[in-house]
Design a protein around this motif. Structure first.
Motif, PDB file in Angstrom:
ATOM      1  N   TYR A  64      -5.511  -2.071  -2.922  1.00  0.00           N
ATOM      2  CA  TYR A  64      -4.721  -2.509  -2.044  1.00  0.00           C
ATOM      3  C   TYR A  64      -3.550  -3.395  -2.079  1.00  0.00           C
ATOM      4  CZ  TYR A  64      -7.839  -6.618  -2.373  1.00  0.00           C
ATOM      5  OH  TYR A  64      -8.637  -7.608  -2.895  1.00  0.00           O
ATOM      6  N   LYS A  65      -2.659  -3.297  -1.332  1.00  0.00           N
ATOM      7  CA  LYS A  65      -1.562  -3.982  -1.572  1.00  0.00           C
ATOM      8  C   LYS A  65      -1.432  -5.391  -1.918  1.00  0.00           C
ATOM      9  CE  LYS A  65       0.123  -4.911   3.362  1.00  0.00           C
ATOM     10  NZ  LYS A  65       1.015  -4.263   4.136  1.00  0.00           N
ATOM     11  N   GLN A  66      -0.445  -5.961  -2.558  1.00  0.00           N
ATOM     12  CA  GLN A  66      -0.692  -7.331  -2.883  1.00  0.00           C
ATOM     13  C   GLN A  66      -0.535  -8.443  -1.884  1.00  0.00           C
ATOM     14  OE1 GLN A  66      -0.881  -8.300  -5.940  1.00  0.00           O
ATOM     15  NE2 GLN A  66       0.169 -10.375  -6.422  1.00  0.00           N
ATOM     16  N   LYS A  67       0.196  -8.293  -0.850  1.00  0.00           N
ATOM     17  CA  LYS A  67       0.213  -9.049   0.311  1.00  0.00           C
ATOM     18  C   LYS A  67      -0.110  -8.488   1.633  1.00  0.00           C
ATOM     19  CE  LYS A  67       3.598 -12.019  -2.131  1.00  0.00           C
ATOM     20  NZ  LYS A  67       3.020 -13.175  -1.969  1.00  0.00           N
ATOM     21  N   GLY A  68      -0.689  -9.340   2.627  1.00  0.00           N
ATOM     22  CA  GLY A  68      -0.560  -8.901   3.843  1.00  0.00           C
ATOM     23  C   GLY A  68      -2.022  -8.522   4.587  1.00  0.00           C
ATOM     24  N   ASN A  71      -6.821 -10.525   1.552  1.00  0.00           N
ATOM     25  CA  ASN A  71      -7.771 -10.592   0.603  1.00  0.00           C
ATOM     26  C   ASN A  71      -7.131 -10.853  -0.847  1.00  0.00           C
ATOM     27  OD1 ASN A  71      -9.809  -8.878   1.734  1.00  0.00           O
ATOM     28  ND2 ASN A  71      -8.473  -7.168   1.547  1.00  0.00           N
ATOM     29  N   ALA A  72      -7.755 -11.459  -1.706  1.00  0.00           N
ATOM     30  CA  ALA A  72      -7.387 -12.078  -2.923  1.00  0.00           C
ATOM     31  C   ALA A  72      -6.778 -11.018  -3.809  1.00  0.00           C
ATOM     32  CB  ALA A  72      -8.597 -12.504  -3.743  1.00  0.00           C
ATOM     33  N   ARG A  73      -5.646 -11.545  -4.516  1.00  0.00           N
ATOM     34  CA  ARG A  73      -4.727 -10.385  -5.270  1.00  0.00           C
ATOM     35  C   ARG A  73      -5.991  -9.981  -6.490  1.00  0.00           C
ATOM     36  NH1 ARG A  73      -0.405 -14.795  -6.998  1.00  0.00           N
ATOM     37  NH2 ARG A  73      -2.396 -16.008  -7.171  1.00  0.00           N
ATOM     38  N   ARG A  74      -5.801  -8.715  -6.405  1.00  0.00           N
ATOM     39  CA  ARG A  74      -6.574  -7.906  -7.381  1.00  0.00           C
ATOM     40  C   ARG A  74      -5.794  -6.871  -8.086  1.00  0.00           C
ATOM     41  NH1 ARG A  74     -12.459  -6.219  -5.353  1.00  0.00           N
ATOM     42  NH2 ARG A  74     -12.614  -8.439  -5.418  1.00  0.00           N
TER      43      ARG A  74
END
Length: 212
Positions: A64-68, A71-74
């Motif tokens: 999924y996208k980095q922001k918004g 969720n944690a960054r993955r």
């Protein structure tokens, strides 16, 4: 050291003198430990293998996208913190075997033999073979000296008939005088040696041979 020689029926026949350089040494616990540890390490297969995140099958795309999203960054689904992802610092195939000095190994064998001889766990019997190759014939002989104990039988040569007869006897191991195993010999509660094997052991582990 004097030891009695028994017949296959358990009767005393004569006495035999054991070489003190093989059967009468002070027990060296350290070299016994090193020899057993070495044998166990050499037996290890070392085929355990895990996949890193670079080897796991899967997409390299971000889930999924980095922001918004909250969720944690993955980065990708192959991350070690993801179910089905790679393993961090997991085992890889390797060789566990190593060698120890020959003199040290020979001293370990003599120390184990000495420990058994001094602890009255060593029995010398006359030379025999099992021509029929039947388990019941060998079991009848061994029952005169050991009952339901972990037993080691040291042979004077590679007697195929005796080994054939003993394949189905639990807690029984065979060792040739020139191919002793520290682990098997040490944990034997009863050690039975053929009369000819006693002389062979004395010759094989002679001090002058070690010096060559």
């Amino acid at each position: 050291m004097e030891k009695k020689v028994y017949s296959t029926s358990g009767k005393e026949l004569r006495t035999i003198t054991l070489d003190d350089k093989v059967f009468g040494l002070p027990v060296n616990d350290d070299v016994i430990y090193y020899a057993i540890t070495n044998e166990l390490a050499n037996r290890r297969v070392g085929t355990a293998c895990t996949k890193t995140r670079a080897e796991v099958h899967g997409s390299n795309n971000k889930p999924y996208k980095q922001k918004g999203t909250g969720n944690a960054r993955r980065g990708d689904k192959k991350s070690p913190i993801t179910v089905g992802g790679g393993t961090i610092f997991g085992p890889k195939p390797r060789d566990f075997s190593y060698s120890i000095p020959k003199k040290e190994k020979r001293l370990a064998m003599k120390s184990i033999l000495s420990a058994h001889a001094q602890g009255d766990r060593l029995t010398v019997i006359e030379d025999f073979t099992v021509e029929s190759g039947k388990t019941k014939d060998l079991a009848a002989i061994l029952n005169n000296f050991a009952k339901d104990e972990r037993t080691v039988l040291i042979l004077k040569d590679d007697d195929a008939k005796i080994k054939q007869a003993g394949r189905n006897i639990p807690n029984l191991s065979f060792l040739a005088y020139n191919r002793l195993e520290a682990h098997t010999l040490f944990y034997g509660r009863k050690v039975i040696i053929l009369e000819s094997a006693v002389k062979n052991l004395s010759d094989f582990y002679a001090e002058d041979k070690e010096a060559k």
